[in-house]
Design a protein around this motif. Sequence first.
Motif, PDB file in Angstrom:
ATOM      1  N   HIS A   1     -45.600  72.284  22.593  1.00  0.00           N
ATOM      2  CA  HIS A   1     -45.181  72.243  21.195  1.00  0.00           C
ATOM      3  C   HIS A   1     -44.250  73.409  20.916  1.00  0.00           C
ATOM      4  O   HIS A   1     -44.369  74.475  21.528  1.00  0.00           O
ATOM      5  CB  HIS A   1     -46.385  72.286  20.238  1.00  0.00           C
ATOM      6  CG  HIS A   1     -47.071  70.961  20.105  1.00  0.00           C
ATOM      7  ND1 HIS A   1     -46.774  70.055  19.120  1.00  0.00           N
ATOM      8  CD2 HIS A   1     -48.028  70.386  20.879  1.00  0.00           C
ATOM      9  CE1 HIS A   1     -47.529  68.971  19.275  1.00  0.00           C
ATOM     10  NE2 HIS A   1     -48.300  69.149  20.335  1.00  0.00           N
TER      11      HIS A   1
ATOM     12  N   HIS B   1     -54.709  69.308  23.071  1.00  0.00           N
ATOM     13  CA  HIS B   1     -53.989  68.084  23.453  1.00  0.00           C
ATOM     14  C   HIS B   1     -53.948  67.935  24.977  1.00  0.00           C
ATOM     15  O   HIS B   1     -54.142  66.831  25.506  1.00  0.00           O
ATOM     16  CB  HIS B   1     -52.568  68.078  22.884  1.00  0.00           C
ATOM     17  CG  HIS B   1     -52.537  68.031  21.384  1.00  0.00           C
ATOM     18  ND1 HIS B   1     -51.374  68.031  20.658  1.00  0.00           N
ATOM     19  CD2 HIS B   1     -53.553  67.989  20.484  1.00  0.00           C
ATOM     20  CE1 HIS B   1     -51.674  67.977  19.359  1.00  0.00           C
ATOM     21  NE2 HIS B   1     -52.986  67.966  19.230  1.00  0.00           N
TER      22      HIS B   1
ATOM     23  N   ASP C   1     -49.105  69.595  27.893  1.00  0.00           N
ATOM     24  CA  ASP C   1     -48.500  69.400  26.576  1.00  0.00           C
ATOM     25  C   ASP C   1     -47.625  70.591  26.227  1.00  0.00           C
ATOM     26  O   ASP C   1     -47.813  71.699  26.752  1.00  0.00           O
ATOM     27  CB  ASP C   1     -49.582  69.204  25.505  1.00  0.00           C
ATOM     28  CG  ASP C   1     -49.016  68.631  24.207  1.00  0.00           C
ATOM     29  OD1 ASP C   1     -47.966  67.947  24.254  1.00  0.00           O
ATOM     30  OD2 ASP C   1     -49.609  68.869  23.135  1.00  0.00           O
TER      31      ASP C   1
HETATM   32 MG    MG Z   1     -49.344  67.562  21.523  1.00  0.00          MG
END
Ligand code: MG
Length: 160
Positions: A10, A42, A8
């Motif tokens: 961000h 995540h 993941d």
């Molecule tokens: Mg995420």
Amino acid sequence: MRIGFGYDVHRFSESRELWLGGILIPHTKGLLGHSDADVLIHAICDALLGAAALGDIGMHFPDTDPEYKGIDSKVLLKETAKKIASAGYSIQNIDSTLVLQVPKISPYIGLMRKTLSEHLAIDLSQVSVKATTTERLGFEGREEGVSAYAVVLLEYKQDT
Ligand code: MG
């Protein structure tokens, strides 16, 4: 035994809190996302779901759903663990790596492991969290965002 992999990313944003591995980390900016944007959790959720071939985090917790707006990712982690257990699997171990230039993560690793293991109801020894910089290369190195990788091993519980 089933292996799972999760990844993941961000983006950093001003006026956001920085949540990583279920804990709040003091920093000048945080990560942008529909939830609390805990990139490590995540990646772990995706690895768990992947190992059981149960899809991905976006499928189970859509970012278009107002129910998940600003949600604590530890809730998503617990929900994911429930889905894994319902499918007949137990977690053997999790290994993960956070990739970021700043802030320095080593002081928080112990508390992250403790937090993750408690929310997954597994032993501390079954959860590994590591962190690395990219020597200032790429988006992580330019302090634009954070990425996370996770692998998990699940064991199918025999019928008793
Ligand atoms: Mg995420």
